[in-house]
Design a protein around this motif. Sequence first.
Motif, PDB file in Angstrom:
ATOM      1  N   PHE A   1     -32.255  29.337 -11.223  1.00  0.00           N
ATOM      2  CA  PHE A   1     -32.838  28.030 -11.540  1.00  0.00           C
ATOM      3  C   PHE A   1     -32.529  27.610 -12.976  1.00  0.00           C
ATOM      4  O   PHE A   1     -32.242  26.448 -13.241  1.00  0.00           O
ATOM      5  CB  PHE A   1     -34.352  28.019 -11.295  1.00  0.00           C
ATOM      6  N   ILE A   2     -32.572  28.555 -13.881  1.00  0.00           N
ATOM      7  CA  ILE A   2     -32.240  28.235 -15.271  1.00  0.00           C
ATOM      8  C   ILE A   2     -30.763  27.877 -15.376  1.00  0.00           C
ATOM      9  O   ILE A   2     -30.387  26.916 -16.056  1.00  0.00           O
ATOM     10  CB  ILE A   2     -32.612  29.408 -16.204  1.00  0.00           C
ATOM     11  N   ARG A   3     -29.921  28.619 -14.660  1.00  0.00           N
ATOM     12  CA  ARG A   3     -28.481  28.329 -14.715  1.00  0.00           C
ATOM     13  C   ARG A   3     -28.175  26.960 -14.127  1.00  0.00           C
ATOM     14  O   ARG A   3     -27.393  26.199 -14.701  1.00  0.00           O
ATOM     15  CB  ARG A   3     -27.701  29.397 -13.955  1.00  0.00           C
ATOM     16  N   ILE A   4     -28.753  26.640 -12.985  1.00  0.00           N
ATOM     17  CA  ILE A   4     -28.488  25.333 -12.372  1.00  0.00           C
ATOM     18  C   ILE A   4     -28.990  24.225 -13.282  1.00  0.00           C
ATOM     19  O   ILE A   4     -28.359  23.181 -13.408  1.00  0.00           O
ATOM     20  CB  ILE A   4     -29.068  25.238 -10.948  1.00  0.00           C
ATOM     21  N   SER A   5     -30.108  24.457 -13.966  1.00  0.00           N
ATOM     22  CA  SER A   5     -30.625  23.458 -14.912  1.00  0.00           C
ATOM     23  C   SER A   5     -29.659  23.242 -16.072  1.00  0.00           C
ATOM     24  O   SER A   5     -29.380  22.101 -16.454  1.00  0.00           O
ATOM     25  CB  SER A   5     -31.984  23.896 -15.453  1.00  0.00           C
ATOM     26  N   PHE A   6     -29.144  24.330 -16.632  1.00  0.00           N
ATOM     27  CA  PHE A   6     -28.185  24.213 -17.728  1.00  0.00           C
ATOM     28  C   PHE A   6     -26.904  23.524 -17.274  1.00  0.00           C
ATOM     29  O   PHE A   6     -26.372  22.653 -17.974  1.00  0.00           O
ATOM     30  CB  PHE A   6     -27.846  25.598 -18.303  1.00  0.00           C
ATOM     31  N   GLU A   7     -26.392  23.911 -16.102  1.00  0.00           N
ATOM     32  CA  GLU A   7     -25.133  23.343 -15.605  1.00  0.00           C
ATOM     33  C   GLU A   7     -25.274  21.847 -15.324  1.00  0.00           C
ATOM     34  O   GLU A   7     -24.410  21.056 -15.707  1.00  0.00           O
ATOM     35  CB  GLU A   7     -24.682  24.080 -14.328  1.00  0.00           C
ATOM     36  N   VAL A   8     -26.359  21.468 -14.644  1.00  0.00           N
ATOM     37  CA  VAL A   8     -26.559  20.051 -14.325  1.00  0.00           C
ATOM     38  C   VAL A   8     -26.736  19.239 -15.608  1.00  0.00           C
ATOM     39  O   VAL A   8     -26.152  18.165 -15.768  1.00  0.00           O
ATOM     40  CB  VAL A   8     -27.761  19.862 -13.373  1.00  0.00           C
ATOM     41  N   THR A   9     -27.538  19.753 -16.534  1.00  0.00           N
ATOM     42  CA  THR A   9     -27.769  19.037 -17.789  1.00  0.00           C
ATOM     43  C   THR A   9     -26.485  18.890 -18.586  1.00  0.00           C
ATOM     44  O   THR A   9     -26.182  17.802 -19.096  1.00  0.00           O
ATOM     45  CB  THR A   9     -28.832  19.765 -18.632  1.00  0.00           C
ATOM     46  N   THR A  10     -25.710  19.941 -18.677  1.00  0.00           N
ATOM     47  CA  THR A  10     -24.453  19.883 -19.414  1.00  0.00           C
ATOM     48  C   THR A  10     -23.482  18.906 -18.764  1.00  0.00           C
ATOM     49  O   THR A  10     -22.878  18.071 -19.442  1.00  0.00           O
ATOM     50  CB  THR A  10     -23.809  21.285 -19.497  1.00  0.00           C
TER      51      THR A  10
ATOM     52  N   ILE B   1     -26.188  11.651 -12.033  1.00  0.00           N
ATOM     53  CA  ILE B   1     -26.977  12.837 -11.686  1.00  0.00           C
ATOM     54  C   ILE B   1     -26.431  13.494 -10.418  1.00  0.00           C
ATOM     55  O   ILE B   1     -26.312  14.723 -10.350  1.00  0.00           O
ATOM     56  CB  ILE B   1     -28.469  12.487 -11.551  1.00  0.00           C
ATOM     57  N   ILE B   2     -26.061  12.692  -9.420  1.00  0.00           N
ATOM     58  CA  ILE B   2     -25.506  13.249  -8.181  1.00  0.00           C
ATOM     59  C   ILE B   2     -24.191  13.973  -8.470  1.00  0.00           C
ATOM     60  O   ILE B   2     -23.973  15.097  -8.004  1.00  0.00           O
ATOM     61  CB  ILE B   2     -25.302  12.133  -7.128  1.00  0.00           C
ATOM     62  N   ILE B   3     -23.326  13.355  -9.262  1.00  0.00           N
ATOM     63  CA  ILE B   3     -22.042  13.973  -9.591  1.00  0.00           C
ATOM     64  C   ILE B   3     -22.265  15.244 -10.414  1.00  0.00           C
ATOM     65  O   ILE B   3     -21.615  16.270 -10.173  1.00  0.00           O
ATOM     66  CB  ILE B   3     -21.125  12.977 -10.332  1.00  0.00           C
ATOM     67  N   ALA B   4     -23.187  15.187 -11.376  1.00  0.00           N
ATOM     68  CA  ALA B   4     -23.475  16.373 -12.196  1.00  0.00           C
ATOM     69  C   ALA B   4     -23.981  17.515 -11.332  1.00  0.00           C
ATOM     70  O   ALA B   4     -23.590  18.675 -11.524  1.00  0.00           O
ATOM     71  CB  ALA B   4     -24.493  16.022 -13.279  1.00  0.00           C
ATOM     72  N   LEU B   5     -24.839  17.217 -10.372  1.00  0.00           N
ATOM     73  CA  LEU B   5     -25.365  18.242  -9.473  1.00  0.00           C
ATOM     74  C   LEU B   5     -24.262  18.828  -8.596  1.00  0.00           C
ATOM     75  O   LEU B   5     -24.163  20.052  -8.434  1.00  0.00           O
ATOM     76  CB  LEU B   5     -26.486  17.670  -8.605  1.00  0.00           C
ATOM     77  N   LEU B   6     -23.408  17.963  -8.038  1.00  0.00           N
ATOM     78  CA  LEU B   6     -22.306  18.446  -7.201  1.00  0.00           C
ATOM     79  C   LEU B   6     -21.344  19.333  -7.986  1.00  0.00           C
ATOM     80  O   LEU B   6     -20.937  20.405  -7.513  1.00  0.00           O
ATOM     81  CB  LEU B   6     -21.540  17.265  -6.595  1.00  0.00           C
ATOM     82  N   ILE B   7     -20.986  18.906  -9.184  1.00  0.00           N
ATOM     83  CA  ILE B   7     -20.068  19.695 -10.011  1.00  0.00           C
ATOM     84  C   ILE B   7     -20.713  21.028 -10.383  1.00  0.00           C
ATOM     85  O   ILE B   7     -20.054  22.072 -10.366  1.00  0.00           O
ATOM     86  CB  ILE B   7     -19.627  18.901 -11.261  1.00  0.00           C
ATOM     87  N   ALA B   8     -21.994  21.010 -10.713  1.00  0.00           N
ATOM     88  CA  ALA B   8     -22.690  22.258 -11.062  1.00  0.00           C
ATOM     89  C   ALA B   8     -22.706  23.220  -9.883  1.00  0.00           C
ATOM     90  O   ALA B   8     -22.449  24.413 -10.057  1.00  0.00           O
ATOM     91  CB  ALA B   8     -24.116  21.949 -11.517  1.00  0.00           C
TER      92      ALA B   8
END
Length: 146
Positions: free
Chosen positions: A96-105, A128-135
């Motif tokens: 969860f911490i990693r997905i948070s960092f990846e999406v935020t970055t 946000i959708i693109i950031a989530l998909l890329i993460a």
Amino acid sequence: MPEKNDSFREMNLKDKTATVAGITLLIILVLGFVLGLYFFGLAGIFKLLGVHYKSIWSLVVFVVSFFILGIIFELFSKTIFKLSVRNITREIWVFFIRISFEVTTNWLVLFTVDEFMHSITLSWKTEIIIALLIALIEIAFDSDKD
């Protein structure tokens, strides 16, 4: 007296030039492949989400800018992530911490590139959708097992 193998160990200028040219060509091909994946991936995501851009070159500039800025942001993000989860033992919390960092970055990089480019306009929902998909894709293809 020099041995026969010494002549094979020494490289002349022609061999050194060929080696450097070969390594340079390999680096260019790998970088082109990675940028191509990002280009066609983002083009597909933009098509699915209905994002419009003025020309193909604006998409190329967007992808290259996203890639370069993403590398810089990723250096800081990975360092902060590693320091943050150093003492956490539960894998679900680390995820969860990693997905948070990846999406935020990814969102920060998308937002920054979008603000500087006027030929592509993304809504915040699309960012946000693109950031989530890329993460999710980055995490799925990451070979790091820590």
